[in-house]
Design an enzyme around this catalytic site. Structure first.
Site, PDB file in Angstrom:
ATOM      1  N   ARG A 116       0.739  -1.093   0.106  1.00 52.44           N
ATOM      2  CA  ARG A 116       0.071   0.170   0.073  1.00 52.44           C
ATOM      3  C   ARG A 116       0.834   1.316   0.138  1.00 52.44           C
ATOM      4  NH1 ARG A 116      -5.492   0.692   2.955  1.00 52.44           N
ATOM      5  NH2 ARG A 116      -6.221   2.901   2.326  1.00 52.44           N
ATOM      6  N   HIS A 150      16.212  -9.660   3.954  1.00 53.08           N
ATOM      7  CA  HIS A 150      16.708  -9.801   2.729  1.00 53.08           C
ATOM      8  C   HIS A 150      16.551  -8.264   1.864  1.00 53.08           C
ATOM      9  CE1 HIS A 150      16.842 -12.089  -1.315  1.00 53.08           C
ATOM     10  NE2 HIS A 150      17.819 -11.114  -1.271  1.00 53.08           N
ATOM     11  N   ARG A 165      16.630  -6.918  -1.347  1.00 57.71           N
ATOM     12  CA  ARG A 165      16.837  -7.408  -2.686  1.00 57.71           C
ATOM     13  C   ARG A 165      17.257  -6.234  -3.613  1.00 57.71           C
ATOM     14  NH1 ARG A 165      13.812 -12.491  -3.922  1.00 57.71           N
ATOM     15  NH2 ARG A 165      14.201 -11.969  -6.171  1.00 57.71           N
ATOM     16  N   GLU A 183      20.756 -10.771   4.480  1.00 55.45           N
ATOM     17  CA  GLU A 183      20.531 -11.594   3.087  1.00 55.45           C
ATOM     18  C   GLU A 183      20.705 -10.791   2.099  1.00 55.45           C
ATOM     19  OE1 GLU A 183      17.628 -15.526   4.435  1.00 55.45           O
ATOM     20  OE2 GLU A 183      16.840 -13.866   3.250  1.00 55.45           O
ATOM     21  N   HIS A 229      13.687 -21.930   4.900  1.00 59.26           N
ATOM     22  CA  HIS A 229      13.066 -21.816   3.732  1.00 59.26           C
ATOM     23  C   HIS A 229      11.762 -22.781   3.774  1.00 59.26           C
ATOM     24  CE1 HIS A 229      12.446 -19.584  -0.150  1.00 59.26           C
ATOM     25  NE2 HIS A 229      11.996 -20.554  -0.474  1.00 59.26           N
TER      26      HIS A 229
END
EC number: 2.6.99.2
Length: 257
Positions: A23, A48, A50, A75, A199
């Site tokens: 949002r 993480h 990215r 990460e 994971h």
């Protein structure tokens, strides 16, 4: 048998940021989630960053390091940009993971064996900055050996294929993946690597893998954030810690032999 230490729980707050970014704006705050995770007994925080910044942002990493008094596991892809950010933030550890922009989540393990030339200088730079280096890899003998040869401190074994097989009722495949993970944990520990896993883990699979005596830490995010919608983050973490403790207790019963 020597008394084993409890398995540490690292809580990944990526998907709090996913909800925020759906949002826009500042809420829900992943740093607040990390503080709640600490209060609930988490041993570390994972996030993480990215390359496409789809959930965690640069400022989130900086605040997690500055405001949360727990080890931060950063990460990231093994790129020069991310190494530079990590050397500035100075997390406790960096976990190098593969990234593809079209994937919804990290789909496979890092190809440490096939990317030695690219990984070696980046691992060396992180270690020179005093950052422990983890490689997120499949429980494959060649990948584990490469991680040790590259000087990684830690391997995080990718449990996704096993967890998917368990969830989907593919029992033969699940058992084969479980055997691979067990062998991988033994190999990694034998090479002097600290062994983590993560994971796709839920209460049941976390309990089962915590029975591997080589496992030091489990990193869990999506499942816990999903559970938190229904029971609250503190209760989800408490139940996960209990599941992990039950799995570790099974080591003494011979369940992990």
């Amino acid at each position: 048998m020597a008394v084993l230490k409890p398995v540490r729980l690292g809580v990944n707050v990526d998907h709090v940021a996913t909800v925020r970014n759906a949002r826009g704006g500042a809420l829900p705050d992943p740093v607040r989630a990390a503080a709640l995770a600490k209060a609930a007994g988490a041993h570390g925080i994972t996030a993480h960053l990215r390359e496409d910044r789809r959930h965690i942002r640069d400022a989130d990493m900086e605040r997690l390091k500055a405001e949360i008094d727990l080890p931060l596991n950063f990460e990231m892809a093994a790129t020069d940009e991310m190494v530079a950010i990590a050397c500035r933030v100075r997390p406790n550890a960096c976990c190098l993971v593969p990234e593809r922009r079209e994937e919804r989540t990290t789909e496979g393990g890092l190809d440490a064996a096939g990317q030695r030339a690219e990984l070696a200088p980046r691992i060396a730079r992180l270690k020179a900055a005093g950052i422990r280096v983890s490689l997120f890899i499949a429980a494959d003998p060649a990948q584990i050996a490469a991680a040790a040869e590259l000087g990684a401190d830690i391997v995080e074994l990718h449990t996704g294929a096993w967890c998917d097989a368990v969830t989907e009722g593919r029992h033969v495949e699940a058992e084969a993946e479980f055997v691979r993970l067990k062998a991988g944990a033994r190999q990694a520990a034998g090479l002097g690597l600290e062994v983590h896993a993560g994971h796709g883990l839920d209460y049941a699979t976390a309990e089962r893998i915590a029975a591997f005596p080589q496992i030091v830490e489990l990193n869990i995010g999506h499942f816990l954030i999903g559970e938190a919608i229904f029971v609250g983050l503190d209760q989800a973490i408490a139940r996960m810690r209990a599941a992990i403790a039950a799995g570790r207790a099974a080591v003494g019963d011979g369940a992990a032999a």
